[in-house]
Enzyme design. Structure first.
Site, short mmCIF file in Angstrom:
data_model
loop_
_atom_site.label_atom_id
_atom_site.label_comp_id
_atom_site.label_asym_id
_atom_site.label_seq_id
_atom_site.Cartn_x
_atom_site.Cartn_y
_atom_site.Cartn_z
N SER A 17 0.80 -1.04 -0.04
CA SER A 17 0.15 0.21 -0.13
C SER A 17 0.83 1.25 -0.16
O SER A 17 0.42 2.35 -0.48
CB SER A 17 -0.96 -0.09 1.12
N GLY A 18 2.01 1.15 0.41
CA GLY A 18 3.02 2.51 0.45
C GLY A 18 3.26 2.91 1.90
O GLY A 18 3.86 3.82 2.14
N SER A 87 -0.20 -4.77 10.19
CA SER A 87 -1.00 -4.40 11.35
C SER A 87 -2.67 -5.08 11.14
O SER A 87 -3.53 -3.92 11.17
CB SER A 87 -1.06 -3.31 11.95
#
Length: 174
Positions: A17-18, A87
């Site tokens: 996602s970055g 996470s």
């Protein structure tokens, strides 16, 4: 909260996602402003301190617990902690933020869509998951629970990195 001399920004989102890219760029911005900063990257943790852990729910929770304790120690020593970890579970993130201290921790949701993350696939994780060789891939075989009320949401498929950094600086200066 934001006037605290050190904070933890916890970047959460799907693989690819970055999170790491944003945390690296933001760490440069903080350093340019005279701040001490340390990136706690999930991949780097798994290569060393957490190499004994797998990707099941219990091991993921332990991985996050260890990262949270590192972040807490850094914060207590006046160092910003930028945690870049998938996470995937809300209850584990809540546990991590309790360890760090909710007054010191801000959640940054990197909400890049799954299809964009799969297109990027820098480590070939999604390709392996789709072929069946990676059976615990977050977003494919394993769930990702999006944050309910993040301090900031960033979608790297729509937002330029410089805008993300500007928004992160604004978040710290609230």
């Amino acid at each position: 909260m934001s006037k605290n001399p050190s904070q933890t920004l916890w970047f959460t989102g799907l693989p690819g996602s970055g999170k790491t890219t944003i945390s690296k760029a933001f760490s440069e911005s903080l350093r340019e402003n005279g701040k001490n900063v340390c990136i706690i990257d999930g991949d780097e943790l798994r290569a060393g301190l957490c190499q004994d852990l797998g990707f099941g729910k219990i091991d993921r929770a332990e991985n996050m617990r260890r990262a949270a304790h590192i972040a807490k120690i850094l914060n207590l020593n006046g160092i910003y902690a930028l945690v870049a970890m998938v996470s995937p579970y809300a209850e584990d993130r809540d546990m991590a933020y309790e360890i760090i201290g909710k007054d010191r921790c801000m959640e940054v949701y990197v909400s890049t869509p799954l299809e964009i993350c799969e297109q990027r696939d820098p480590k070939g994780l999604y390709a392996r998951a789709r072929s069946g060789s990676n059976t615990l891939m977050t977003g494919i075989q394993s769930p990702y629970e999006a944050p309910r009320e993040p301090s900031l949401t960033i979608d790297t498929s729509r937002e330029d990195l410089s805008i993300s950094i500007r928004n992160l600086n604004a978040l710290l200066n609230k």
